[in-house]
Design a protein around this motif. Structure first.
Motif, PDB file in Angstrom:
ATOM      1  N   PRO A  79       0.804  -1.224   0.000  1.00 14.98           N
ATOM      2  CA  PRO A  79       0.000   0.000   0.000  1.00 14.98           C
ATOM      3  C   PRO A  79       0.835   1.272   0.000  1.00 14.98           C
ATOM      4  O   PRO A  79       0.390   2.306  -0.492  1.00 14.98           O
ATOM      5  CB  PRO A  79      -0.834  -0.126   1.281  1.00 14.98           C
ATOM      6  CG  PRO A  79      -0.093  -1.092   2.134  1.00 14.98           C
ATOM      7  CD  PRO A  79       0.580  -2.040   1.203  1.00 14.98           C
ATOM      8  N   THR A  80       2.051   1.215   0.550  1.00 11.69           N
ATOM      9  CA  THR A  80       2.935   2.381   0.606  1.00 11.69           C
ATOM     10  C   THR A  80       4.380   1.914   0.454  1.00 11.69           C
ATOM     11  O   THR A  80       4.673   0.730   0.657  1.00 11.69           O
ATOM     12  CB  THR A  80       2.796   3.127   1.947  1.00 11.69           C
ATOM     13  OG1 THR A  80       3.190   2.245   3.009  1.00 11.69           O
ATOM     14  CG2 THR A  80       1.365   3.609   2.174  1.00 11.69           C
ATOM     15  N   PRO A  81       5.295   2.793   0.130  1.00 11.45           N
ATOM     16  CA  PRO A  81       6.715   2.394   0.093  1.00 11.45           C
ATOM     17  C   PRO A  81       7.213   1.874   1.430  1.00 11.45           C
ATOM     18  O   PRO A  81       8.012   0.925   1.477  1.00 11.45           O
ATOM     19  CB  PRO A  81       7.421   3.701  -0.309  1.00 11.45           C
ATOM     20  CG  PRO A  81       6.397   4.459  -1.089  1.00 11.45           C
ATOM     21  CD  PRO A  81       5.094   4.153  -0.421  1.00 11.45           C
ATOM     22  N   SER A  82       6.766   2.465   2.527  1.00 11.34           N
ATOM     23  CA  SER A  82       7.179   1.967   3.840  1.00 11.34           C
ATOM     24  C   SER A  82       6.697   0.539   4.058  1.00 11.34           C
ATOM     25  O   SER A  82       7.438  -0.310   4.575  1.00 11.34           O
ATOM     26  CB  SER A  82       6.624   2.880   4.941  1.00 11.34           C
ATOM     27  OG  SER A  82       7.121   4.204   4.798  1.00 11.34           O
ATOM     28  N   ALA A  83       5.469   0.262   3.654  1.00  9.19           N
ATOM     29  CA  ALA A  83       4.942  -1.092   3.787  1.00  9.19           C
ATOM     30  C   ALA A  83       5.714  -2.067   2.907  1.00  9.19           C
ATOM     31  O   ALA A  83       5.897  -3.237   3.268  1.00  9.19           O
ATOM     32  CB  ALA A  83       3.458  -1.124   3.422  1.00  9.19           C
ATOM     33  N   ALA A  84       6.196  -1.601   1.744  1.00 11.14           N
ATOM     34  CA  ALA A  84       6.994  -2.465   0.870  1.00 11.14           C
ATOM     35  C   ALA A  84       8.273  -2.917   1.570  1.00 11.14           C
ATOM     36  O   ALA A  84       8.688  -4.074   1.454  1.00 11.14           O
ATOM     37  CB  ALA A  84       7.325  -1.729  -0.423  1.00 11.14           C
ATOM     38  N   ALA A  85       8.913  -1.994   2.286  1.00  9.63           N
ATOM     39  CA  ALA A  85      10.131  -2.361   3.025  1.00  9.63           C
ATOM     40  C   ALA A  85       9.823  -3.394   4.100  1.00  9.63           C
ATOM     41  O   ALA A  85      10.602  -4.331   4.325  1.00  9.63           O
ATOM     42  CB  ALA A  85      10.746  -1.115   3.651  1.00  9.63           C
ATOM     43  N   GLU A  86       8.689  -3.259   4.762  1.00  8.07           N
ATOM     44  CA  GLU A  86       8.319  -4.222   5.802  1.00  8.07           C
ATOM     45  C   GLU A  86       8.002  -5.584   5.201  1.00  8.07           C
ATOM     46  O   GLU A  86       8.283  -6.623   5.803  1.00  8.07           O
ATOM     47  CB  GLU A  86       7.118  -3.689   6.581  1.00  8.07           C
ATOM     48  CG  GLU A  86       7.430  -2.429   7.382  1.00  8.07           C
ATOM     49  CD  GLU A  86       6.218  -1.921   8.143  1.00  8.07           C
ATOM     50  OE1 GLU A  86       5.121  -2.484   7.941  1.00  8.07           O
ATOM     51  OE2 GLU A  86       6.364  -0.982   8.936  1.00  8.07           O
ATOM     52  N   ILE A  87       7.393  -5.596   4.008  1.00  3.42           N
ATOM     53  CA  ILE A  87       7.066  -6.865   3.348  1.00  3.42           C
ATOM     54  C   ILE A  87       8.333  -7.562   2.869  1.00  3.42           C
ATOM     55  O   ILE A  87       8.484  -8.777   2.998  1.00  3.42           O
ATOM     56  CB  ILE A  87       6.109  -6.618   2.167  1.00  3.42           C
ATOM     57  CG1 ILE A  87       4.735  -6.150   2.682  1.00  3.42           C
ATOM     58  CG2 ILE A  87       5.958  -7.863   1.308  1.00  3.42           C
ATOM     59  CD1 ILE A  87       3.809  -5.692   1.575  1.00  3.42           C
ATOM     60  N   ALA A  88       9.276  -6.781   2.316  1.00  3.45           N
ATOM     61  CA  ALA A  88      10.450  -7.379   1.687  1.00  3.45           C
ATOM     62  C   ALA A  88      11.493  -7.853   2.683  1.00  3.45           C
ATOM     63  O   ALA A  88      12.194  -8.834   2.431  1.00  3.45           O
ATOM     64  CB  ALA A  88      11.081  -6.367   0.723  1.00  3.45           C
ATOM     65  N   VAL A  89      11.609  -7.161   3.811  1.00  2.00           N
ATOM     66  CA  VAL A  89      12.712  -7.437   4.735  1.00  2.00           C
ATOM     67  C   VAL A  89      12.166  -7.976   6.055  1.00  2.00           C
ATOM     68  O   VAL A  89      11.402  -7.291   6.734  1.00  2.00           O
ATOM     69  CB  VAL A  89      13.532  -6.155   4.993  1.00  2.00           C
ATOM     70  CG1 VAL A  89      14.660  -6.433   5.988  1.00  2.00           C
ATOM     71  CG2 VAL A  89      14.095  -5.618   3.688  1.00  2.00           C
ATOM     72  N   PRO A  90      12.520  -9.198   6.437  1.00  4.13           N
ATOM     73  CA  PRO A  90      12.065  -9.748   7.725  1.00  4.13           C
ATOM     74  C   PRO A  90      12.822  -9.107   8.881  1.00  4.13           C
ATOM     75  O   PRO A  90      13.938  -8.598   8.719  1.00  4.13           O
ATOM     76  CB  PRO A  90      12.392 -11.241   7.598  1.00  4.13           C
ATOM     77  CG  PRO A  90      13.567 -11.278   6.673  1.00  4.13           C
ATOM     78  CD  PRO A  90      13.378 -10.154   5.702  1.00  4.13           C
ATOM     79  N   LEU A  91      12.207  -9.139  10.048  1.00  2.00           N
ATOM     80  CA  LEU A  91      12.846  -8.605  11.246  1.00  2.00           C
ATOM     81  C   LEU A  91      14.036  -9.484  11.645  1.00  2.00           C
ATOM     82  O   LEU A  91      13.912 -10.710  11.728  1.00  2.00           O
ATOM     83  CB  LEU A  91      11.838  -8.535  12.394  1.00  2.00           C
ATOM     84  CG  LEU A  91      10.843  -7.372  12.349  1.00  2.00           C
ATOM     85  CD1 LEU A  91       9.764  -7.572  13.398  1.00  2.00           C
ATOM     86  CD2 LEU A  91      11.544  -6.049  12.539  1.00  2.00           C
TER      87      LEU A  91
END
Length: 398
Positions: free
Chosen positions: A253-265
């Motif tokens: 939904p947003t670029p910030s959300a893309a980073a959260e989807i792509a990179v695991p904690l």
């Protein structure tokens, strides 16, 4: 005297022009670009200028009408305004008093995007079976976006916060205006050609529908769909429309959300590894203990006991079978003996000598040796032999 009558005061001329303009243009539509937009904080009225390449006109939209707008006007936005022409006497300038306002070209752009969406969908570019799974533990994340945009800063900040071990490759691209689509396609193809990353984020921050048009360009959509690297579309906000959202493997939904989807904690990865290590250690310890206990069974003293445990039931079964066989044989012998005695008794009872011993004699014809059982079977003068228990007696029938 006549010349004196033709002299107007400023107010007279302004009123005359006002009457002529307002009477001639009571309802007019104008299309232009908004400039110098501002809202009076006290009254809520909107003041702005509509301009094109050569001219401009002042405009005002009063608060009552502005309340019905479904968008927020801003400088640089193309709009269509409907209203009446009015002359503002104190300043001697004319303006349009807007009764309604719509974003110009939005309907045409939406129609164009929907038509393109239908054509590309018919080719199968948006099919779910084409989409790839994102790698769970990417080493490098590629980002196709503006190098100066806020979207890149947000993505980098979130990636660093979630997992600072993940590498980032920024592929700078123009994200709006002429030539934007070409640079986006070039960066996507370069990432695939040189295998620059494990996941590719393609996107930008929010903007008007015109600003987001490069991400609905056919060449960009095809490049995203054909990418061998799994792609995440991160264009604008949740409500923004871009055709790359349908072509990408995952839509954020947003670029910030893309980073959260792509990179695991990173903490979750460490916790998972720690948990797996503990579970594996516990399993190995359990199996090792079981193997030790199994090996202990093969020591000499345990082997003897184990052999006895195996031998004892077999020996019991053997003894039992032997006893059963002996009993069965004895029973069979007794049965045969009984039958033999019974047969002997039967034979004994059938022995003619026994009958003779009881005083009976057997009479036979002396010539034929035929046993005489009835007096009618002989005649007078016949020679007979009488056989008592012992000896023979010769006789003649009288």
């Amino acid at each position: 005297m006549a010349e004196k009558d033709n002299v107007f005061t400023v107010t007279q001329l302004t009123n005359l022009i006002k009457t002529m303009l307002e009477g001639t243009f009571p309802n007019v539509q104008l299309r232009g670009e908004i400039s110098n937009f501002k809202i009076n904080s006290a009254s809520g009225h909107m003041y702005f200028v509509l301009k094109d390449m050569q001219s401009q006109i002042s405009a005002v939209m009063f608060r009552g009408r502005a309340a019905y707008l479904d968008f927020t006007p801003k400088d640089g936005m193309m709009v269509t305004v409907q209203g009446s022409i009015s002359v503002y006497g104190p300043r001697g300038n004319y303006q349009i008093i807007a009764s309604s306002m719509h974003q110009a070209g939005i309907g045409d752009i939406m129609e164009m995007i929907e038509k393109r969406k239908r054509l590309l969908a018919a080719e199968g570019l948006f099919d779910s079976d084409r989409k790839k799974n994102l790698p769970p533990y990417p080493k490098t994340v590629g980002i196709v976006t503006s190098p100066t945009g806020a979207a890149l800063r947000d993505i980098l900040q979130i990636i660093r916060r979630r997992n600072d071990s993940v590498n980032v490759t920024v592929l700078p691209a123009q994200v709006q205006g002429d030539g934007a689509a070409e640079t986006i396609v070039r960066m996507i193809k370069a990432a695939n050609r040189w295998k620059l990353c494990d996941i590719l984020i393609v996107g930008r921050g929010g903007g008007s529908i015109e600003d987001l048009l490069p991400f609905s360009d056919e060449s960009v959509v095809r490049a995203v769909a054909e990418s061998e690297i799994p792609t995440v579309s991160a264009v604008g906000h949740q409500t923004d429309l871009a055709l790359t959202d349908y072509a990408a493997d995952v839509r954020a939904p947003t670029p910030s959300a893309a980073a959260e989807i792509a990179v695991p904690l990173k903490n979750e990865i460490v916790d998972r590894i720690t948990r797996c290590r503990d579970e594996m250690h516990a399993e190995l310890s359990s199996r090792l203990m079981h193997m030790k206990m199994t090996l202990k069974l093969f020591q000499p003293e345990n082997m003897e006991a184990q052999f006895r445990r195996i031998e004892q039931p077999l020996q019991i079964r053997l003894d039992s079978a032997r006893d059963d066989l002996r009993d069965a044989m004895q029973k069979a012998v007794e049965g045969y003996r009984l039958r033999i005695r019974q047969c002997g008794m039967t034979l004994e009872n059938c022995n003619p000598q026994n009958i003779l011993d009881r005083g009976y004699s057997m009479v036979c014809d002396a010539k034929t040796g035929r046993v005489i059982r009835s007096a009618e079977e002989t005649e007078k003068g016949a020679e007979l032999t009488i056989r008592p228990a012992r000896g023979l007696i010769s006789a003649t029938v009288n």
